[in-house]
Motif scaffolding. Structure first.
Motif, PDB file in Angstrom:
ATOM      1  N   ALA A 115       0.829  -1.211   0.000  1.00 44.67           N
ATOM      2  CA  ALA A 115       0.000   0.000   0.000  1.00 44.67           C
ATOM      3  C   ALA A 115       0.863   1.259   0.000  1.00 44.67           C
ATOM      4  O   ALA A 115       0.558   2.231  -0.701  1.00 44.67           O
ATOM      5  CB  ALA A 115      -0.943  -0.001   1.203  1.00 44.67           C
TER       6      ALA A 115
ATOM      7  N   SER B 114      -5.417   0.320  -0.474  1.00 44.11           N
ATOM      8  CA  SER B 114      -4.724  -0.502   0.523  1.00 44.11           C
ATOM      9  C   SER B 114      -4.695  -1.982   0.125  1.00 44.11           C
ATOM     10  O   SER B 114      -3.873  -2.741   0.624  1.00 44.11           O
ATOM     11  CB  SER B 114      -5.362  -0.346   1.901  1.00 44.11           C
ATOM     12  OG  SER B 114      -6.687  -0.816   1.876  1.00 44.11           O
ATOM     13  N   ALA B 115      -5.575  -2.391  -0.792  1.00 45.03           N
ATOM     14  CA  ALA B 115      -5.611  -3.788  -1.223  1.00 45.03           C
ATOM     15  C   ALA B 115      -5.039  -3.992  -2.621  1.00 45.03           C
ATOM     16  O   ALA B 115      -4.936  -5.114  -3.096  1.00 45.03           O
ATOM     17  CB  ALA B 115      -7.049  -4.298  -1.191  1.00 45.03           C
TER      18      ALA B 115
ATOM     19  N   SER C 228      -2.368  -4.491  -5.399  1.00 44.35           N
ATOM     20  CA  SER C 228      -0.985  -4.975  -5.432  1.00 44.35           C
ATOM     21  C   SER C 228      -0.162  -4.121  -6.397  1.00 44.35           C
ATOM     22  O   SER C 228      -0.703  -3.450  -7.282  1.00 44.35           O
ATOM     23  CB  SER C 228      -0.934  -6.444  -5.871  1.00 44.35           C
ATOM     24  OG  SER C 228      -1.184  -6.547  -7.257  1.00 44.35           O
TER      25      SER C 228
ATOM     26  N   ASP D  81      -9.646  -0.102  -3.923  1.00 45.74           N
ATOM     27  CA  ASP D  81      -9.209   0.079  -2.544  1.00 45.74           C
ATOM     28  C   ASP D  81      -7.684   0.079  -2.601  1.00 45.74           C
ATOM     29  O   ASP D  81      -7.055  -0.962  -2.791  1.00 45.74           O
ATOM     30  CB  ASP D  81      -9.727  -1.068  -1.675  1.00 45.74           C
ATOM     31  CG  ASP D  81      -9.250  -0.982  -0.239  1.00 45.74           C
ATOM     32  OD1 ASP D  81      -8.640   0.054   0.136  1.00 45.74           O
ATOM     33  OD2 ASP D  81      -9.474  -1.951   0.509  1.00 45.74           O
TER      34      ASP D  81
END
Length: 189
Positions: free
Chosen positions: A124, A152-153, A155, A150
């Motif tokens: 992230a 933070s998710a 890759s 998202d």
């Protein structure tokens, strides 16, 4: 192998072995044997540069102390190297003329070096850094990625794929000037 106590504590040598009882001489002989065995195992597992530093050690405890001194020095070098890598990571910006692939190669190299020096960066954080450091021509796709994903998710590989796909579309519509394109533009002027 039950040799660690030799590495950590060593054993006591005696000035006058003749003054020792038979049991004490046997214990001393056994300790010397264990120490030699432990020193042999240390020699088998270290790098040549470290071996050269400890090869004159008379026992395992002395070798361990020299190894600790060597690696403590290396730890301070790692800290300095890590500081420089952090600074390089934070300052990194993608130039207009660079491709996404080359930029990600730079980022991956720095992240891997940081990892080998003891600092693991979360995906992230890397994704956020990339999105902040792209040139203006990527503003639209950055906004789209931030809105539809998202972060933070997401890759690093997915981000790279999305950005490369966008880069291909941009280059198809507005091809970067090649040598022949520049010549045509020059001749038309």
């Amino acid at each position: 192998m039950e040799l660690w106590n030799m590495v950590e504590d060593g054993y006591e040598e005696f000035e006058n072995e003749l003054a020792l009882s038979q049991a004490q001489r046997n214990a001393l002989k056994e300790n010397r044997k264990k120490d030699s065995k432990a020193l042999f195992h240390i020699y088998q597992t270290i790098e040549m540069s470290v071996y050269k530093r400890i090869s004159k050690a008379e026992n395992t405890k002395e070798a361990r102390e020299k190894i600790q001194t060597t690696y403590q020095g290396k730890q301070s070098v790692k800290k300095v190297r890590l500081q420089n890598l952090r600074r390089e990571f934070e300052k990194l910006e993608m130039p207009e003329s660079e491709s996404i692939e080359k930029y990600f190669t730079k980022i991956t190299t720095i992240v891997n070096l940081m990892s080998s020096n003891g600092e693991i960066l979360e995906d992230a954080r890397i994704v956020e850094k990339v999105l902040r450091s792209l040139p203006p021509k990527f503003d639209y796709v950055v906004a789209a990625i931030e809105e539809s994903n998202d972060i933070s998710a997401l890759s690093i590989e997915d981000l790279q794929g999305k950005l490369e796909a966008y880069e291909i579309k941009i280059n198809l519509r507005n091809p970067p000037p090649t040598q022949s394109n520049r010549l045509k533009i020059y001749l038309l002027d």
